[in-house]
Design a protein around this motif. Structure first.
Motif, PDB file in Angstrom:
ATOM      1  N   ARG A 171      -3.015  -7.779   9.127  1.00  0.00           N
ATOM      2  CA  ARG A 171      -3.333  -8.151   7.741  1.00  0.00           C
ATOM      3  C   ARG A 171      -4.839  -8.052   7.488  1.00  0.00           C
ATOM      4  O   ARG A 171      -5.276  -7.547   6.443  1.00  0.00           O
ATOM      5  N   GLU A 198      -1.685  -7.474   0.054  1.00  0.00           N
ATOM      6  CA  GLU A 198      -0.690  -6.683  -0.681  1.00  0.00           C
ATOM      7  C   GLU A 198      -1.368  -5.679  -1.614  1.00  0.00           C
ATOM      8  O   GLU A 198      -0.930  -4.525  -1.737  1.00  0.00           O
ATOM      9  N   TYR A 201      -2.530  -2.025  -0.598  1.00  0.00           N
ATOM     10  CA  TYR A 201      -1.614  -0.883  -0.570  1.00  0.00           C
ATOM     11  C   TYR A 201      -1.673  -0.064  -1.857  1.00  0.00           C
ATOM     12  O   TYR A 201      -1.073   1.008  -1.926  1.00  0.00           O
ATOM     13  N   CYS A 227       2.653  -8.627  -4.782  1.00  0.00           N
ATOM     14  CA  CYS A 227       3.797  -7.949  -4.166  1.00  0.00           C
ATOM     15  C   CYS A 227       4.472  -7.031  -5.170  1.00  0.00           C
ATOM     16  O   CYS A 227       4.908  -5.917  -4.825  1.00  0.00           O
ATOM     17  N   LYS A 230       2.371  -3.909  -5.582  1.00  0.00           N
ATOM     18  CA  LYS A 230       2.538  -3.025  -4.426  1.00  0.00           C
ATOM     19  C   LYS A 230       3.833  -2.225  -4.557  1.00  0.00           C
ATOM     20  O   LYS A 230       3.848  -1.000  -4.335  1.00  0.00           O
TER      21      LYS A 230
END
Length: 237
Positions: A171, A198, A201, A227, A230
């Protein structure tokens, strides 16, 4: 002995007794390439400069000799900076024969002992050490996509040495994929760690669009929002 208390880089005092300490010109010592740890002109630096002004450099820096005859600093960047500011021309140094990979690992390990480390510093340090360990380990066996070091995966080894899981190490390394503006938000505590992972990405253009939105809305994404971003990015939406 005030300097000893304010050093950011740690190493065993017995090293100086076993190894020859040389007097090296500060101008001949180059900073470690892509050194991930920041040297700040803060209160601790002022204490270090005061100590060096009174007593000189009590703890030698550690460097390695380069092919061009100059020296590459492995640890002791704060001491070198203080000497430059104070106009000190020579400083004590231990010169070690080390490969590039060995130097990276030593530099990272010495600085990770610091009490206060920014997320960005840890992120780039972990990445540099992982790359160095992989080069030292060579190519992994056929069918194993992750290099092994002493029966450990590289991320497991780094995690074990620093009290973190291999997932947490990965991470942190993901943070190196953030654009500087977003990484600065993480360092400043304005963006939480997990949402930042997140967001790493997202493409660079998407991240820069997000920077503009954060500036205009004066808020950062939650984990669930990150999230979702992403997922939409990976779906091309």
């Amino acid at each position: 002995m005030e300097e000893t208390k304010t050093l950011q880089e740690e190493y065993s005092p017995t090293d100086a007794k076993r190894e020859k300490v040389r007097r090296v010109a500060v101008a001949m010592i180059d900073d470690f390439p892509e050194h991930p740890f920041k040297v700040k002109d803060d209160e601790e630096m002022e204490k270090l400069k005061d100590s060096i002004s009174l007593y000189g450099v009590l703890t030698p820096v550690v460097a390695r000799r380069c092919e061009n005859g100059r020296y590459e600093l492995i640890f002791g960047h704060r001491r070198k900076y203080a000497c430059k500011v104070l106009g000190i021309e020579f400083m004590p140094a231990i010169v070690r024969e080390m490969s590039r990979e060995e130097a990276v690992i030593a530099m990272v390990d010495s600085n990770l002992q610091r009490e206060h480390i920014l997320p960005s510093e840890k992120a780039f340090a972990y990445k540099m050490k992982m790359d160095a360990l992989r080069k030292k380990a060579g190519r992994p066996p056929k069918g194993n996509l992750t290099p092994v070091v002493s029966d450990f995966r590289t991320d497991e080894l780094i995690g074990a040495e620093n009290g973190e899981s291999r997932e947490q190490v990965r991470r942190y390394i993901r943070l190196t994929e953030l654009v500087p503006e977003l990484l600065e938000l993480v360092d400043d505590g304005r963006m939480a760690f997990r949402p930042a992972v997140e967001i790493s990405y997202l493409t660079e253009d998407e991240q820069r669009d997000l920077v503009e939105t954060i500036d205009s809305e004066d808020c950062t994404p939650s984990l669930s929002q990150a999230c979702r971003m992403k997922k939409l990015s990976q779906e091309g939406k």
